[in-house]
Scaffold this motif. Structure first.
Motif, PDB file in Angstrom:
ATOM      1  N   ASP A 101      -6.141 -10.968  17.387  1.00 60.86           N
ATOM      2  CA  ASP A 101      -6.415 -10.677  15.980  1.00 60.86           C
ATOM      3  C   ASP A 101      -7.514  -9.634  15.816  1.00 60.86           C
ATOM      4  O   ASP A 101      -7.580  -8.941  14.803  1.00 60.86           O
ATOM      5  CB  ASP A 101      -6.829 -11.961  15.251  1.00 60.86           C
ATOM      6  N   ARG A 102      -8.381  -9.544  16.812  1.00 67.67           N
ATOM      7  CA  ARG A 102      -9.486  -8.592  16.746  1.00 67.67           C
ATOM      8  C   ARG A 102      -9.024  -7.171  17.053  1.00 67.67           C
ATOM      9  O   ARG A 102      -9.500  -6.213  16.452  1.00 67.67           O
ATOM     10  CB  ARG A 102     -10.577  -9.021  17.735  1.00 67.67           C
ATOM     11  N   ILE A 103      -8.098  -7.031  18.009  1.00 71.07           N
ATOM     12  CA  ILE A 103      -7.716  -5.689  18.476  1.00 71.07           C
ATOM     13  C   ILE A 103      -6.360  -5.224  17.963  1.00 71.07           C
ATOM     14  O   ILE A 103      -5.986  -4.079  18.216  1.00 71.07           O
ATOM     15  CB  ILE A 103      -7.722  -5.611  20.020  1.00 71.07           C
ATOM     16  N   ASN A 104      -5.599  -6.084  17.259  1.00 70.69           N
ATOM     17  CA  ASN A 104      -4.261  -5.654  16.849  1.00 70.69           C
ATOM     18  C   ASN A 104      -4.307  -4.476  15.884  1.00 70.69           C
ATOM     19  O   ASN A 104      -3.308  -3.783  15.687  1.00 70.69           O
ATOM     20  CB  ASN A 104      -3.456  -6.816  16.259  1.00 70.69           C
ATOM     21  N   VAL A 105      -5.478  -4.217  15.316  1.00 70.97           N
ATOM     22  CA  VAL A 105      -5.624  -3.041  14.469  1.00 70.97           C
ATOM     23  C   VAL A 105      -5.343  -1.759  15.251  1.00 70.97           C
ATOM     24  O   VAL A 105      -4.904  -0.751  14.682  1.00 70.97           O
ATOM     25  CB  VAL A 105      -7.039  -3.007  13.839  1.00 70.97           C
ATOM     26  N   MET A 146      -2.608  -7.453   5.773  1.00 71.37           N
ATOM     27  CA  MET A 146      -1.335  -6.869   5.351  1.00 71.37           C
ATOM     28  C   MET A 146      -1.429  -6.260   3.948  1.00 71.37           C
ATOM     29  O   MET A 146      -0.589  -5.435   3.566  1.00 71.37           O
ATOM     30  CB  MET A 146      -0.229  -7.924   5.373  1.00 71.37           C
ATOM     31  N   PHE A 147      -2.444  -6.657   3.167  1.00 74.89           N
ATOM     32  CA  PHE A 147      -2.575  -6.174   1.790  1.00 74.89           C
ATOM     33  C   PHE A 147      -3.430  -4.912   1.674  1.00 74.89           C
ATOM     34  O   PHE A 147      -3.653  -4.416   0.571  1.00 74.89           O
ATOM     35  CB  PHE A 147      -3.172  -7.271   0.906  1.00 74.89           C
ATOM     36  N   LEU A 198       5.991  -3.958  15.152  1.00 71.57           N
ATOM     37  CA  LEU A 198       6.008  -2.663  14.472  1.00 71.57           C
ATOM     38  C   LEU A 198       7.440  -2.185  14.223  1.00 71.57           C
ATOM     39  O   LEU A 198       7.704  -1.462  13.251  1.00 71.57           O
ATOM     40  CB  LEU A 198       5.247  -1.620  15.302  1.00 71.57           C
ATOM     41  N   SER A 199       8.364  -2.621  15.087  1.00 75.34           N
ATOM     42  CA  SER A 199       9.766  -2.208  14.938  1.00 75.34           C
ATOM     43  C   SER A 199      10.454  -2.919  13.773  1.00 75.34           C
ATOM     44  O   SER A 199      11.586  -2.569  13.418  1.00 75.34           O
ATOM     45  CB  SER A 199      10.536  -2.483  16.235  1.00 75.34           C
ATOM     46  N   LEU A 200       9.783  -3.912  13.164  1.00 73.67           N
ATOM     47  CA  LEU A 200      10.334  -4.594  11.989  1.00 73.67           C
ATOM     48  C   LEU A 200      10.114  -3.788  10.718  1.00 73.67           C
ATOM     49  O   LEU A 200      10.365  -4.284   9.613  1.00 73.67           O
ATOM     50  CB  LEU A 200       9.682  -5.975  11.824  1.00 73.67           C
ATOM     51  N   TRP A 222       3.445  -2.512  10.360  1.00 72.02           N
ATOM     52  CA  TRP A 222       2.045  -2.881  10.574  1.00 72.02           C
ATOM     53  C   TRP A 222       1.660  -4.094   9.723  1.00 72.02           C
ATOM     54  O   TRP A 222       0.790  -4.876  10.116  1.00 72.02           O
ATOM     55  CB  TRP A 222       1.115  -1.703  10.290  1.00 72.02           C
ATOM     56  N   GLN A 223       2.338  -4.300   8.581  1.00 73.82           N
ATOM     57  CA  GLN A 223       2.072  -5.486   7.777  1.00 73.82           C
ATOM     58  C   GLN A 223       2.627  -6.742   8.449  1.00 73.82           C
ATOM     59  O   GLN A 223       1.972  -7.797   8.461  1.00 73.82           O
ATOM     60  CB  GLN A 223       2.685  -5.315   6.384  1.00 73.82           C
ATOM     61  N   TRP A 224       3.817  -6.640   9.010  1.00 79.41           N
ATOM     62  CA  TRP A 224       4.374  -7.759   9.778  1.00 79.41           C
ATOM     63  C   TRP A 224       3.444  -8.131  10.924  1.00 79.41           C
ATOM     64  O   TRP A 224       3.242  -9.318  11.224  1.00 79.41           O
ATOM     65  CB  TRP A 224       5.754  -7.396  10.324  1.00 79.41           C
ATOM     66  N   LEU A 225       2.895  -7.130  11.573  1.00 78.24           N
ATOM     67  CA  LEU A 225       2.009  -7.375  12.714  1.00 78.24           C
ATOM     68  C   LEU A 225       0.816  -8.241  12.302  1.00 78.24           C
ATOM     69  O   LEU A 225       0.506  -9.234  12.963  1.00 78.24           O
ATOM     70  CB  LEU A 225       1.538  -6.028  13.273  1.00 78.24           C
ATOM     71  N   PHE A 226       0.175  -7.904  11.211  1.00 78.14           N
ATOM     72  CA  PHE A 226      -1.018  -8.648  10.797  1.00 78.14           C
ATOM     73  C   PHE A 226      -0.683 -10.090  10.406  1.00 78.14           C
ATOM     74  O   PHE A 226      -1.390 -11.027  10.785  1.00 78.14           O
ATOM     75  CB  PHE A 226      -1.720  -7.943   9.639  1.00 78.14           C
TER      76      PHE A 226
END
Length: 428
Positions: A30-34, A98-99, A163-165, A174-178
């Protein structure tokens, strides 16, 4: 008694370390997924390199500010309740990323994420000091902290797949990822609240004899260390005024400088070297972490077997820093991945010996405050490192100079640790 203690330690290693490892995987992801989100988010929201690096690094400002008070609260109210609180709040904040629609919202939520997570890592280290004698501690800490590298191994492909979603359900990739990577922390926080034992006497999976033997061993070890070394740091004031602790905080500062410079920029470094798509970048980015996972365990175990800490830290820093400094001057994806793997290998191999060394003269509430102090001061490097790379890249359109600066800082940390007095532990 010795055999009973060894059995208790082995049980604790099997029961606690894998569970705490899982918690840290989720935390670190959660810290590095950015860093992976940036592959799409920066272009979608119009973020520059400076905007991104500032937002990635601002996490560490609130994290550092609240680290010591959070860990002192943990020591007073108990790890089970406080770690559960930390995980639930950070999971909700992480999913809320995601927002994000603007730079100000990006900064605000990253700052909030740091505030929510403050105290988690030093809280876990503090817990481990209440379960593992010094001679077993580097191995236990290294086992727990392999989560850093395993999160990179699994996080790359998972993040690439998320990211492929892009476009599904009206959400960007990137919103799905978060949201997908944030919610597991909430679930695990509830599990912690129901299952985590505070200390050996609370563990139903230890026999009464094992509980007594391990508790006695830890208490006796603390007493002997205080007698031999002139007194452990066992108070908040002692931790805040310990020259050795501040020196170790300076050493630790150099580790997050490189760790988060690599973590936040690795996907973009790999993409620049390979020109590959997001999913392939995710797969390639997992290779340095996989290599580091092996070295981390091997070095941690060797440090425990020999009872030596400083040279394990210093030599690992030399390998890690030099390799990263060279990364920006090679061409092609294969040389880049090789050097990035060596950089992550050296960096990760420092962690087990470092925390075993740093906690060897801490006790009681001083351990909670001291661990948090080292981690909070050190994690200022988590703000500095990504921003060095971001600002230098913005100025030069290249990664080379930024990576060289970050690598040199880690090497300096390896030299600095040799200035501390050695502290050998009894071999098992």
């Amino acid at each position: 008694m010795v055999a009973t203690t060894a059995t208790a330690v082995a049980k604790a290693r099997r029961r606690l370390v894998p569970f705490l490892f899982l918690l840290y995987v989720v935390s670190y992801l959660d810290r590095i997924n950015v860093g992976f989100a940036a592959l799409q988010m920066n272009a979608a929201l119009g973020f520059s390199n400076v905007t991104y690096s500032l937002g990635a690094g601002v996490f560490f400002l609130s994290y550092t500010l609240l680290e010591v008070p959070s860990n002192v609260i943990l020591a007073r109210v108990g790890a089970r309740r406080w770690i559960a609180r930390i995980m639930i709040t950070w999971g909700l904040v992480s999913a809320s990323m995601m927002f994000v629609r603007s730079a100000s919202a990006f900064y605000l939520l990253r700052f909030a994420l740091g505030a929510a997570e403050a105290g988690f890592f030093p809280g876990i280290i503090y817990c481990l000091t209440r379960w593992f004698p010094t001679r077993d501690r580097a191995r236990a800490i290294a086992g727990f902290m392999t989560a850093v590298v395993v999160a990179g191994v699994v996080g790359g492909p998972i993040s690439g797949a998320l990211l492929s979603l892009d476009g599904i359900g009206g959400l960007a990739g990137w919103q799905w990822l978060f949201v997908v990577e944030g919610l597991p922390a909430v679930v695990l926080g509830i599990v912690v609240l129901r299952t985590l034992p505070e200390q050996p006497s609370d563990a139903r999976w230890l026999t009464p004899a094992e509980q007594f033997a391990l508790t006695t061993q830890l208490a006796e070890e603390a007493r002997l260390q205080a007698d031999v070394h002139g007194g452990n740091v066992d108070s908040i004031r002692g931790a805040m005024t310990s020259g050795r602790l501040w020196l170790l905080a300076a050493v630790y500062f150099t580790i997050p400088v490189e760790l988060y410079a690599m973590s936040f920029w690795l996907p973009q470094i790999v993409k620049a070297a390979s020109g590959a798509g997001d999913f392939t970048v995710g797969l390639l980015s997992s290779i340095p972490y996989a290599v580091a996972a092996v070295g981390m365990i091997v070095i941690g175990r060797h440090s425990d077997q020999t009872g030596e800490r400083r040279w394990h830290i210093a030599l690992s820093a030399l390998v890690g820093g030099t390799s990263l400094a060279l990364t920006g001057f090679v061409h092609g994806v294969v040389p880049a991945i090789v050097l990035l793997s060596l950089a992550m290998l050296g960096l990760a191999s420092m962690l087990g010996p470092f925390w075993a060394f740093a906690t060897s003269f801490l006790d009681g509430i001083g351990a909670a405050a001291g661990i948090a102090l080292v981690n909070s001061v050190g994690n200022i490097g988590g703000f500095i490192g990504p921003n060095i790379v971001g600002y230098v890249r913005e100025a030069t359109s290249d990664f080379s100079a930024g990576l060289a600066i970050v690598g040199a800082i880690l090497v300096a940390g390896g030299l600095l640790v040799l200035c501390t007095s050695p502290r050998h532990v009894t071999k098992p």
